[in-house]
Design an enzyme around this catalytic site. Structure first.
Site, mmCIF file in Angstrom:
data_model
loop_
_atom_site.group_PDB
_atom_site.id
_atom_site.type_symbol
_atom_site.label_atom_id
_atom_site.label_comp_id
_atom_site.label_asym_id
_atom_site.label_seq_id
_atom_site.Cartn_x
_atom_site.Cartn_y
_atom_site.Cartn_z
ATOM 1 N N HIS A 34 0.848 -1.197 0.000
ATOM 2 C CA HIS A 34 0.000 0.000 0.000
ATOM 3 C C HIS A 34 0.880 1.243 0.000
ATOM 4 O O HIS A 34 1.884 1.302 0.704
ATOM 5 C CB HIS A 34 -0.885 0.017 1.250
ATOM 6 C CG HIS A 34 -1.611 1.298 1.448
ATOM 7 N ND1 HIS A 34 -2.774 1.596 0.774
ATOM 8 C CD2 HIS A 34 -1.337 2.374 2.218
ATOM 9 C CE1 HIS A 34 -3.184 2.810 1.140
ATOM 10 N NE2 HIS A 34 -2.328 3.305 2.009
ATOM 11 N N GLU A 83 -3.602 4.987 -2.736
ATOM 12 C CA GLU A 83 -4.508 5.930 -2.085
ATOM 13 C C GLU A 83 -4.093 7.340 -2.450
ATOM 14 O O GLU A 83 -2.914 7.666 -2.441
ATOM 15 C CB GLU A 83 -4.396 5.718 -0.576
ATOM 16 C CG GLU A 83 -5.158 6.667 0.287
ATOM 17 C CD GLU A 83 -4.905 6.390 1.774
ATOM 18 O OE1 GLU A 83 -5.479 7.149 2.585
ATOM 19 O OE2 GLU A 83 -4.153 5.467 2.129
#
Length: 155
Positions: free
Chosen positions: A66, A126
């Site tokens: 991530h 993100e």
């Protein structure tokens, strides 16, 4: 001493395919070898390394696959359309579908607006923007639209 985060790394299964994807995000290649490419996130300040490796089969977990890319708050409202123009689909995150994103993360006393999508190998990407570093009350995760309506915050 510490001035910021300079680099992060992600595993990929096909470097060429991944290069095409990250170029859609307007990231510039900084360095390339046979099984490795670095992209500038902010030239001279931070970059992302993509490694073509079997390690890409490690099951996803936010602690290993991530990254969060900072964007300006005023760009958050248009970020979903910006991704769509590039053929990138927003994914469900924390039970919030595309229709309820960007969402606001309740990391009290901080609040951040965020939008989630995946690269071709399922690495979590993100887009994030700080809303406040001094939220006075606890709150539940909500959409950015709900945040604006209830908190009367800008953008």
């Amino acid at each position: 001493m510490i001035k910021g985060l300079y680099e992060a790394h992600l595993p990929v299964s096909n470097l060429e395919k991944s290069i095409e994807f990250y170029q859609k995000l307007d990231l510039e290649i900084a360095f390339r070898e046979e099984k490795l490419a670095f992209f500038w996130i902010k030239k001279g300040e931070s970059w992302l390394g993509l490694w073509e490796t079997e390690q890409v089969h490690i099951p996803y977990h936010a602690s290993v696959r991530h990254i969060a890319l900072h964007i300006e708050g005023e760009d958050m409202d248009s970020a979903k359309d910006w991704l769509k123009e590039r053929g990138i689909q927003v994914r469900t995150a924390f039970g919030f579908g595309e229709d309820r994103q960007p969402l606001v993360l309740p990391n009290s006393p901080q609040a951040h607006a965020a939008l989630y999508f995946s690269d071709p190998d399922g690495n979590s990407i993100e887009l994030i923007s700080p809303l406040s570093h001094n939220v006075k009350e606890n709150f539940k995760m909500m959409s950015l639209k709900e945040w604006k309506e209830t908190k009367k915050m800008p953008f």
